[in-house]
Design a protein around this motif. Sequence first.
Motif, PDB file in Angstrom:
ATOM      1  N   GLY A  55      -2.627  -9.446  -7.891  1.00 38.34           N
ATOM      2  CA  GLY A  55      -1.552 -10.036  -8.432  1.00 38.34           C
ATOM      3  C   GLY A  55      -1.342 -11.326  -8.094  1.00 38.34           C
ATOM      4  O   GLY A  55      -0.146 -11.923  -8.128  1.00 38.34           O
ATOM      5  N   GLY A  56      -2.476 -11.719  -7.390  1.00 37.83           N
ATOM      6  CA  GLY A  56      -2.327 -13.617  -7.471  1.00 37.83           C
ATOM      7  C   GLY A  56      -1.717 -13.435  -6.216  1.00 37.83           C
ATOM      8  O   GLY A  56      -1.636 -14.593  -5.184  1.00 37.83           O
ATOM      9  N   LYS A  57      -1.648 -12.682  -4.786  1.00 37.58           N
ATOM     10  CA  LYS A  57      -2.036 -12.211  -3.622  1.00 37.58           C
ATOM     11  C   LYS A  57      -3.197 -12.624  -2.658  1.00 37.58           C
ATOM     12  O   LYS A  57      -4.080 -11.854  -3.241  1.00 37.58           O
ATOM     13  CB  LYS A  57      -1.452 -11.270  -3.035  1.00 37.58           C
ATOM     14  N   LEU A  58      -3.055 -13.230  -1.506  1.00 38.67           N
ATOM     15  CA  LEU A  58      -3.896 -14.185  -1.233  1.00 38.67           C
ATOM     16  C   LEU A  58      -4.283 -12.735  -0.510  1.00 38.67           C
ATOM     17  O   LEU A  58      -4.944 -12.879   0.673  1.00 38.67           O
ATOM     18  CB  LEU A  58      -3.748 -15.341  -0.349  1.00 38.67           C
ATOM     19  N   HIS A  59      -2.995 -12.400   0.617  1.00 38.42           N
ATOM     20  CA  HIS A  59      -3.609 -11.465   1.185  1.00 38.42           C
ATOM     21  C   HIS A  59      -2.331 -10.477   1.154  1.00 38.42           C
ATOM     22  O   HIS A  59      -0.745 -10.456   0.461  1.00 38.42           O
ATOM     23  CB  HIS A  59      -2.964 -12.105   2.924  1.00 38.42           C
ATOM     24  N   PHE A  60      -1.930  -8.873   1.989  1.00 38.18           N
ATOM     25  CA  PHE A  60      -0.708  -8.481   2.070  1.00 38.18           C
ATOM     26  C   PHE A  60      -0.238  -8.232   3.209  1.00 38.18           C
ATOM     27  O   PHE A  60       0.869  -7.529   3.161  1.00 38.18           O
ATOM     28  CB  PHE A  60      -1.945  -6.377   1.366  1.00 38.18           C
TER      29      PHE A  60
END
Length: 348
Positions: free
Chosen positions: A95-100
């Motif tokens: 969903g466009g996240k580079l990291h959680f």
Amino acid sequence: MTNITPQPLMSYWDYEDGNETITADSFDSDSAYDDGGDRPVEDLTLLSHERANVCKYENGRRYHRYHEGQYAFPNDNQELDRMDLQHHISNLVFGGKLHFSPITTGEGDPSPILDIGFGSGIWAASMAEMYPHSQVIGVDLSWTEPIWCPPNCRLEVDDCEHDWLYKKDYFELVHIRYLNGSIRDWDRLFQQAYRHTRPGGWIELQECDIELYCDDNTLPPDSMLLEWFVLINKAATASERPFIKTQHFKSWLERAGYVNVKDKLFKVPINRWPKDKKMKELGHYEIMNIAEGLEGWSMALFTRVLGWEKDDVLVYLEKIKKEFRNRKVHAYWSLRATYGQKPMDSST
């Protein structure tokens, strides 16, 4: 996204005829390491020519030569383009996240970030753009093509399985992505990451299981796809860098000392078989990724370890590609993001 004027980390490459080596001639002269490992990361520079200036060609593909053989996959233009495509796929999945990892931003950006196995450099550069006041360090076994990065992103040549000489208790985030089948001792890697993560900092892995899953029995047990997975796992295991099941990462991180370990599991269809519009789009890009990557994933392991000839590998892989394109087979990869935190009251 912050507008940052990129800077070149290499200005040119020299190609040397006859011995199939490539030499980079634009690195800083200062060493990236010191004996005690106590120099702040800001003082590190690009590694010397002895590490950065050699690559090799084999069966028409380019590979690293520094600590040769530890990474069985190519680093040429074709593979770098595929890595960028895989980064796009990851963005779609996440969903466009580079990291959680909930890294601390506070009034400014996080403290330094370390990217293990930077590949094409796209994740490290993207993080540097997202956090323009944070230093992003990328480490890999080889330089490849010239890479343009924001000024707060530095890419270095080193072996993450050797002792780290970075400052201890330092990094806000240690990021590891798509290194399954390239690490001999995951426990030791996690221990080193723990040692160099600051208290309250995070580690995050984004990895695929190197096997196919199917929920509706449309993948027959005698499929050539399953045969390919057996062969490539056999070769990787014989090379002492097996493909491991990502479900183990959570317990391994906890064993290293990390707490608050979370696990997020995603499905990536192998082609456009899903009815769901988003999953179909994901499958569209994934079959492109497979078509571009299958030779690179297979060639060195099949020829070096299994003893196949190059032409036999190419003929075999054409059959495998055809199987991957079969929309009647509703198969998918498992992509997992696993992240954990170093305890606030812990220091090395």
